[in-house]
Write an enzyme that holds these catalytic residues in place. Structure first.
Site, PDB file in Angstrom:
ATOM      1  N   LYS A 207      -1.004  -2.502 -11.155  1.00  0.00           N
ATOM      2  CA  LYS A 207      -0.966  -3.710 -11.613  1.00  0.00           C
ATOM      3  C   LYS A 207      -2.368  -4.861 -11.951  1.00  0.00           C
ATOM      4  O   LYS A 207      -2.544  -5.321 -12.987  1.00  0.00           O
ATOM      5  CB  LYS A 207      -0.091  -3.942 -10.688  1.00  0.00           C
ATOM      6  CG  LYS A 207       0.326  -5.491 -11.290  1.00  0.00           C
ATOM      7  CD  LYS A 207       2.088  -6.207 -10.034  1.00  0.00           C
ATOM      8  CE  LYS A 207       2.397  -7.304 -10.887  1.00  0.00           C
ATOM      9  NZ  LYS A 207       3.368  -7.936  -9.578  1.00  0.00           N
ATOM     10  N   GLU A 213      -8.195   1.697  -3.635  1.00  0.00           N
ATOM     11  CA  GLU A 213      -8.519   3.676  -3.744  1.00  0.00           C
ATOM     12  C   GLU A 213      -8.643   3.894  -5.308  1.00  0.00           C
ATOM     13  O   GLU A 213      -9.166   4.796  -5.773  1.00  0.00           O
ATOM     14  CB  GLU A 213      -6.979   3.588  -3.140  1.00  0.00           C
ATOM     15  CG  GLU A 213      -6.815   3.632  -1.884  1.00  0.00           C
ATOM     16  CD  GLU A 213      -6.574   2.413  -1.360  1.00  0.00           C
ATOM     17  OE1 GLU A 213      -6.220   1.613  -2.217  1.00  0.00           O
ATOM     18  OE2 GLU A 213      -5.368   2.107   0.016  1.00  0.00           O
ATOM     19  N   GLY A 268       5.658  -4.259  -7.966  1.00  0.00           N
ATOM     20  CA  GLY A 268       4.625  -2.787  -8.555  1.00  0.00           C
ATOM     21  C   GLY A 268       5.873  -1.931  -7.733  1.00  0.00           C
ATOM     22  O   GLY A 268       5.515  -0.580  -8.823  1.00  0.00           O
ATOM     23  N   ARG A 269       6.636  -2.054  -6.783  1.00  0.00           N
ATOM     24  CA  ARG A 269       7.417  -0.740  -7.109  1.00  0.00           C
ATOM     25  C   ARG A 269       8.229  -0.956  -6.807  1.00  0.00           C
ATOM     26  O   ARG A 269       9.317  -0.222  -6.796  1.00  0.00           O
ATOM     27  CB  ARG A 269       7.995  -1.093  -4.580  1.00  0.00           C
ATOM     28  CG  ARG A 269       8.340  -2.481  -4.559  1.00  0.00           C
ATOM     29  CD  ARG A 269       8.305  -2.465  -2.296  1.00  0.00           C
ATOM     30  NE  ARG A 269       8.330  -4.391  -2.709  1.00  0.00           N
ATOM     31  CZ  ARG A 269       8.108  -4.921  -2.377  1.00  0.00           C
ATOM     32  NH1 ARG A 269       6.148  -4.428  -3.202  1.00  0.00           N
ATOM     33  NH2 ARG A 269       8.188  -5.871  -2.064  1.00  0.00           N
ATOM     34  N   GLU A 354       9.077  -2.224   1.796  1.00  0.00           N
ATOM     35  CA  GLU A 354       8.128  -2.828   1.550  1.00  0.00           C
ATOM     36  C   GLU A 354       9.044  -3.949   1.300  1.00  0.00           C
ATOM     37  O   GLU A 354       8.241  -5.112   0.974  1.00  0.00           O
ATOM     38  CB  GLU A 354       6.597  -2.565   0.451  1.00  0.00           C
ATOM     39  CG  GLU A 354       5.345  -3.220   0.262  1.00  0.00           C
ATOM     40  CD  GLU A 354       4.513  -2.058  -0.842  1.00  0.00           C
ATOM     41  OE1 GLU A 354       3.399  -1.999   0.114  1.00  0.00           O
ATOM     42  OE2 GLU A 354       4.692  -2.645  -1.996  1.00  0.00           O
ATOM     43  N   HIS A 385      17.075  22.957   8.370  1.00  0.00           N
ATOM     44  CA  HIS A 385      16.490  23.672   9.963  1.00  0.00           C
ATOM     45  C   HIS A 385      16.133  22.491  10.183  1.00  0.00           C
ATOM     46  O   HIS A 385      14.628  23.296  10.617  1.00  0.00           O
ATOM     47  CB  HIS A 385      15.885  24.498   8.565  1.00  0.00           C
ATOM     48  CG  HIS A 385      17.626  25.444   8.020  1.00  0.00           C
ATOM     49  ND1 HIS A 385      18.106  26.244   9.040  1.00  0.00           N
ATOM     50  CD2 HIS A 385      18.360  25.448   6.855  1.00  0.00           C
ATOM     51  CE1 HIS A 385      19.131  26.787   8.222  1.00  0.00           C
ATOM     52  NE2 HIS A 385      19.525  26.109   6.830  1.00  0.00           N
ATOM     53  N   LYS A 505      -6.316  -4.395   4.499  1.00  0.00           N
ATOM     54  CA  LYS A 505      -7.152  -4.339   3.324  1.00  0.00           C
ATOM     55  C   LYS A 505      -8.721  -4.619   3.420  1.00  0.00           C
ATOM     56  O   LYS A 505      -9.422  -4.766   3.548  1.00  0.00           O
ATOM     57  CB  LYS A 505      -6.227  -4.546   1.967  1.00  0.00           C
ATOM     58  CG  LYS A 505      -5.701  -4.096   1.797  1.00  0.00           C
ATOM     59  CD  LYS A 505      -5.179  -4.330   0.232  1.00  0.00           C
ATOM     60  CE  LYS A 505      -3.764  -4.005  -0.467  1.00  0.00           C
ATOM     61  NZ  LYS A 505      -3.271  -4.908  -1.520  1.00  0.00           N
TER      62      LYS A 505
END
Ligand code: F6P
Length: 543
Positions: A207, A213, A268-269, A354, A385, A505
């Site tokens: 965005k 990253e 973003g999410r 978030e 399990h 950050k």
């Protein structure tokens, strides 16, 4: 909201009511009302929601709905759909619902109807996706594209990668899809190890187009591509961008005609149904992508128009508030009984945590109540399990969402019936458990009786759909998006900013030069961080 949340009469009424209900067992609730399993259900947008196995009564629901009314949920829903700037700390509208609005809908932001722009981008994506899928879009050396690598992180990775996995059944198997997110070089190296750069298209999704990253991975990808193809000009055929930041895209060296835009009013999410879903569209084709958008839209309309007592996201949200704020539950388990939904939990972790991981309210006051829960889980039956033991017999209350489908996309012998037998059995066992008398009647040795007794009374929601289609995935994701919204509204927090990720950050940017410098850097952190950095630098010098 006029009064602080905990001083609202509706909240106080719930506190009092909790004292009456807390000890009630689901066994009793079901015994007292043989129709409970049908009454406490709702079918909306083709999704069947059974909330009967929850520790609540009709009165609980009534009080929760009253709370929703007094905190202004209706007005807040309307404000979001009208495009008001409800993301107050960033002064932005919150309009993921516009990403799936039909062409003729009008949604105004800053005096402009945004729907035509949304459809213009969708059309551009569709043309591009078709060109890649048909082989018309060629790599620099003239070979067709056989691999697509999405480079992004957070919302620019989790959405497309979750949805790609979820809809793999519908994907073009002639194209390989990879998702690179972590700045750990291993992610890029392993994702591209067996790919031929001549046949690979990289979609750089960000965005902001400033995320460390993503830009680091994108640069490594560009080097990988240019090294193999011997020319900077190859970048234009092998890189496209998805972003809101045209300037940074151009600076990176991607031709902005190969850029797919979106807008600051898409968080973003909340973005994988925007151009961030380009890799998904290439995988499943534009038509299926639009079916998914139609599914989102159907749930949006249900959320916008249904009365609270018949509103799926509202009920899901309110039931969550009931456990979070009155029972003191700290987590919610997400348990999809479908292997294709393997990444759903990771996706919902960002969406929910978030969004609602906030400790101050909209007025900036520190809240005196719990906000967003911890989201975790993995698909059944694997989870059974691994961690189900703790849900069944541990000391913690873990409300769980069970998500399943009537029909398998891969009918194979008895598999689906076995899967669904477990799906139904788990919610039954969690709710009703097994009493001491029942265990004794089974002839269990005395010393084992307490260990083999199941208290039960563990709450679950069952979400059942017919089959995992693009449309159903859209509905499911919209359901959870709006559930998060409902809860954020009750808690009076901003679900649409994420300042909490900033500090890490900033500090990382301070440490990067300290790690990379060849000079002995003067370290001014705390003694622990200083010692760790020194140790790391020393080890690196010995390499
Ligand atoms: O982690 C913070 C965050 O801003 C997320 O909200 C977002 O989804 C992610 O980083 C990636 O951001 P971008 O798409 O701008 O690269």
């Amino acid at each position: 909201m006029s009064l602080p949340l905990k001083q609202q009469p509706a909240w106080k009424a719930l506190e009092e009511h909790y004292q009456k209900v807390r000890a009630l067992h689901l066994r009793t609730l079901f015994a007292e009302d043989p129709t409970r399993g049908e009454r406490f259900t709702l079918e909306a947008a083709g999704i069947y929601f059974d909330y009967s196995k929850n520790r609540l009564t009709t009165e609980t629901l009534h009080l929760l709905q009253q709370l929703a009314e007094v905190v202004g949920l209706r007005q807040r829903i309307d404000a979001m759909f009208r495009g008001e700037k409800i993301n107050s700390t960033e002064r932005r509208a919150v309009l993921h619902i516009a990403l799936r609005a039909p062409k003729d809908q009008v949604i105004i932001v800053d005096g402009e109807n945004v729907v035509p722009e949304v459809h213009a981008v969708l059309d551009k994506m569709s043309i591009f996706a078709d060109r890649v899928r048909s082989g018309e879009w060629k790599g620099f050396s003239g070979k067709r594209i056989r691999n697509v690598v999405n480079i992004g992180i957070g919302g620019s990775d989790l959405g497309p990668s979750m949805a790609y996995d979820a809809l793999k059944h519908y994907s073009d198997r002639a194209i390989t899809f990879r998702f690179v997110s972590n700045v750990d070089g291993t992610d890029f190296v392993e994702a591209t190890r067996d790919l031929d750069p001549e046949e690979t298209l990289c979609i750089v999704s960000s965005k902001t187009f400033t995320t460390l990253e993503t830009l680091t991975n994108a640069r490594s990808a560009r080097d990988w591509c240019v090294r193999a193809l011997g020319s900077e000009e190859a970048v234009a055929r092998h890189f496209v961008a998805v972003s809101t930041n045209e300037q940074e895209v151009a600076k990176f060296g991607i031709d902005t005609t190969n850029m797919f835009g979106f807008w600051d009013w898409v968080g973003g999410r909340y973005s994988y149904d925007s151009a961030i879903g380009l890799s998904l569209m290439i995988a499943i084709g534009p038509e299926r992508f639009r079916e998914m958008l139609a599914g989102f839209h159907e749930m949006d309309e249900h959320f916008r128009t249904a009365p609270f007592e018949r509103n799926l996201p509202v009920l899901l949200g309110l039931i969550g508030v009931w456990y979070n704020n009155f029972f003191g539950a700290e987590t919610v388990a997400i348990l999809p009984y479908d292997q294709y939904l393997e990444r759903l939990c990771a996706y919902l972790q960002q969406l929910d945590m978030e969004s609602n991981g906030k400790h101050v309210d909209l007025e900036g006051r520190v809240v005196d109540y719990q906000t967003g829960p911890i989201i975790w889980g993995q698909p059944g039956t694997n989870g059974q399990h691994a961690f189900f033991q703790l849900i069944h017999q541990g000391t913690k209350l873990i409300p769980s969402d069970f998500i399943g489908f009537n029909k398998s996309l891969n009918p194979l012998g008895r598999h689906h019936d076995l899967l669904m037998a477990s799906f139904f059995a788990q919610t039954e066992a969690l709710a009703f458990g097994k009493t001491e008398e029942e265990v004794i009647a089974d002839g269990v040795a005395d010393f084992q009786v307490p260990h083999r007794t199941f208290e039960g009374n563990h709450p679950t929601n069952t979400i059942l759909a017919d089959q995992l289609t693009p449309e159903v995935l859209g509905k499911l994701v919209a359901l959870y998006e709006h559930k998060v919204f409902v809860q954020g509204t009750i808690w009076n927090i901003n679900s649409f900013d994420q300042w909490g990720v900033e500090l890490g950050k900033v500090l990382a940017n301070r440490i990067i030069p300290e790690l990379e410098s060849t000079q002995e850097a003067i370290l001014q952190h705390d003694s622990s961080t200083n010692a760790l950095i020194r140790r790391y630098r020393q080890a690196r010098r010995q390499e």
